[in-house]
Write an enzyme that holds these catalytic residues in place. Sequence first.
Site: not given
Ligand code: 26Q
Length: 832
Positions: A376, A567-568, A573, A677, A681
Amino acid sequence: MSSTRRGRYGRGVTTTHPLDLAPAHTPDAFAHEFLLNLNFDRGVTLAESSANDRYLALAHTVRDYLMARWLDDLTRQKQTQAKGVCYLSAEYLLGRQLDNNLLAGGLTDIAAQALDGLGLSLDELRGHEVEPGLGNGGLGRLAACFIDSLATLGVPNIGYGIRYEYGIFRQTFVEGQQVEQPDAWLALGSPWEFARPEDAQTVSFGGRTEKYDDDGVTRSRWIPAWNVQAVPYNYMVPGFENGRVNTLRLWSAVATNAFDLRIFNSGDYEEAVRAQTYAANISKVLYPEDSTPQGKELRLQQQYFFVAASIHDFLDNMLAEGYDLNRLPERVIFQLNDTHPVIAVPEFMRVLIDEKKLEWDAAWAITRQCFAYTCHTLLPEALEVWPVELLGRLLPRHLEIIYRINEEFLDAVRERYGDDELRIRNMSIIAEHPVRSVRMAYLATVAGARVNGVAELHSQLLRDKVLSDFSDFYPEKFTNVTNGVTPRRFLRLANPSLSSLITETIGEGWVTDLERLRELEPFADDASFLARFAEVKAANKRRLGEVLRERDGVDVSDGHMLDVMVKRLHEYKRQMLKVLHIVSQYEGVISGRLSASDLQPRTVIFGAKAAPGYAMAKRIIHLINAVGSVVNADPRLDGRLKVIFPPNYNVTLAERVIPAADLSEQISLAGKEASGTGNMKFALNGALTIGTDDGANVEIRELVGDDDFFLFGMSEPEVSALSDRGYRPSEFYQADEGLRRAIDLIASGAFSRGDRSVFEPVVSNLLYEDRFMVLADYASYMTAQERVDAAYRDADGWNRSAVLNVARTGFFSSDRSIRDYIDRIWHTPPVI
Ligand code: 26Q
C-alpha cells in the site's frame, strides 16, 4: 434461556434451526423483539430506558434478525469446504454498524416504522452509536470495504484482526493545536460483538529453540518463555440483501492461567496482577501511525499475536477431519494487507514443520500458494523492517525459519544471475544496515503467490522501482488490483437523496452492479434531471451544515462552493499546497490586488488527524487552524472565503461531508499516493476532482475525461527528473511573486499574532527542503484553481460534469476490486 424467551412467540420452539425462531419481517414483530431486548437484555422498561439502552436494544434486535443467516453461513463454510479467503489485516476502520446492518438485512423501513409506533425515532437512535475506529485511514477502511464486498458477492471469508480496546485517538483542538484523547469505544457497550472465550487460542513468545531427535530425524522446536490467551470476538458481516452473513473475527489479549500460576506459586500476588496487565496490553491500543513505523516491540507483539491466533483458528476449526495439508491451497488463501501480518509466513511454516511434521520442501510448496501480499505504499521510510535482535528475542524459531527462507531464495538468485554480490545484497530479506533487520516486504514478496499494488500507476512503480529486482526475478507474481469503495456505505447510505434520484432514473440494481451508473450519462444533458441533481447537492450541503452546527457550532454559508480536503495529515499529501492557495487569495484581497468581489465564494473544509509523534504534521494542523481563524474573521473578505476544520474526522463525518462536496482535493506529489480511496468516494457522489496524476486519480481521470477533471502538476517522470537534476525550492520562491507573498505572509507572523517563530519551521522546511515539491507545483495548482472558479460560475456546466463523474466511476466499486482479486489472485468462486 434464549429458547424460553423466544418461546413467547409460540413459533417452532422445539426446532433447533434459528430461522424458525427469527422474528417475522413486520414492524409489529420488530417492535416486539425490540421491547424484549429492552426488558430482558437491558433490564429496563421503555419508560425508564436511557437513549443508550434504546440504541443497544435496537442493535440487538437487528442482530436477532441476522442471526439465522449467520449461523447458516458458519455451517456452510465448514460443510462445503469450498476455498475461502482469510483476510489478515491489523486494521478495520468499520464506521458505524447499525445503518449498514439494517440496510443489508432489508430492515430499515420495518425498524423505522416499529420505532415510530413506540414514539421513538430511528434517526435519533442511530446517533448514539460510537463508531469502531480500529484503523488509521485508507488501509483500514479498504479492509472494511472489502469484507462488505466479499459478503455481498457470497465469497467464503473470515476477516481476522485485532480488537483494540482503544481505536484511533479522538482529536480535539486546543488553541488550534491537536490534542489526542483516548477512544474508549467499548465504554457504553458493544452490541455487535460476540465473545467466544471457548475458542481462545494460546499465543507464545520469547524463549529459545533446540534441536531434538524425532525417530532418527533431527527437528527444531521452540521452547517459548511466556504466552497469552487470544480471545476472539465475532462480528457479523452481512451481504447486501443476499441473506449471507460472513464473519469478522477480532482477537483480544488476556493473561493465560499458566502465566499467572507460575507467579502465583511464587507467592507474588502483585506480580501476578501485573502480569495480567502485561498480557492485556497487547491489544490495548491501535498505533496511530500510518507511515514511518517506529519498530516498537509491542507492535511486533500485536502483529504476531493476531496472525498466530488466526492461523491456528483456521486450521483447528475450519478444516474437515483428517484434512490433507498438502491440499490447503485448494481450501484457503491468506491475503496479507500490507506487511503488518507478514510474520504469518514463518508462523505457518513453523506449524507445518514443527507441529504437523511436514518436510521443509513440502511445507514451503504449500506456503507459497497459500499467501498473497498487497503493498500500500511507495514511501521507502514506510516499508516495515524489524531488527533481527528484536525479532530473535521475541520469536527465535521464526527468525531461524526466515534465515532459511532467505538462504534458499538467495541460492536461487545466484543460480539465475551468478555471484552478483550487489544484487544479492539488494535482494536479501536481511538488511545489514543501519542495523541487521528483516525486510518484511521482501519476505512477503518471496513467500507470496502474488504481489499487488493498489492502482495501475502504483503497481507499475512497484514493478519498476520499489521491487524491481523482484519483478525481474518473479515477473509472473506482480499484478495490479485497483482499490474500490463499497457503494452500500458510501453511496446508498451516505447519500440517500442521490440514491433515490438514481433509482428513479435507472431503476434498482445499481448498488450491486455499479457500472450501471453509466445509464445516467444521457441525463447529464437533461435539464429537469440536472435541476433535481442540483437540489440533491444543495440538500446535502444543508444537511452537512446542520451536522457541523450541532457538532462544532460552526455555520456553513449558503451559496459557497464546498472545497474539501479530508485525509490523514501527511507532507506527501500536501495539505500545505491547499493552505498556500487560501493564503494567496487572502493576501490578494488584503493587499488590494484582488477585490473580494472577484472571489468565487468558497468554503474550504479540512479533515485530518496527524500521527501524535509527527511534529511537522501537527504544525501544519496548527497553521490551518490559525489561517482559518484569521481569514474567517477578516471583514475585508466579505464572507467570501471561509475555512472550516472540524476536529476528529472519521468515517461518520465522512459520510456527511463527502456527499456535500463540490470540489475534491487530491493533490499529492505524483508517485507518492499509492491509490487513494477518498478520491473515488467524492467522484461517486458528484464532486469534481482537482488532482495530480497520482494513484487512482490517473484512472479516475481516464474514465471521467479531461474536460471534467482538473489536472495539474508534474507527472511522476517529471518529478523523478526534477529530483535527479536537483530540486531547489528557493528558486521557485524567488521566481513567483504570488508564491513569495503567500509564504512571506505566513513568515511575517500574520497568522500567529506577530510571533514569527510559531510557523518558522514550516516556512524553512518549504524553502530549504520541501521533500514533496509543494513549491514546484504551486503555479500549476493556482491556475487549475482559476479554471475551477470559472467552471463553477457556470452552474449548469458544473452540474453536468458532476453527473458525468457519478455516471463514469462505477468502476470504483469494491465489488469490482474483489472480483479482480478472485479472478487473478484468490481463485475463490462465490458459493451459492
Ligand atoms: C506500521 C508499523 C508500525 C506502525 C504503523 C504502521 C502502519 C499503519 C497503517 C503503516 C501504514 C498504515 C496505513 C497505510 C495506509 O493507509 N495506506 C493507504 O492505503 C490506501 C488503501 O490501499 C491507499 O489508498 C493509500 O494511497 C495509502 O496511503
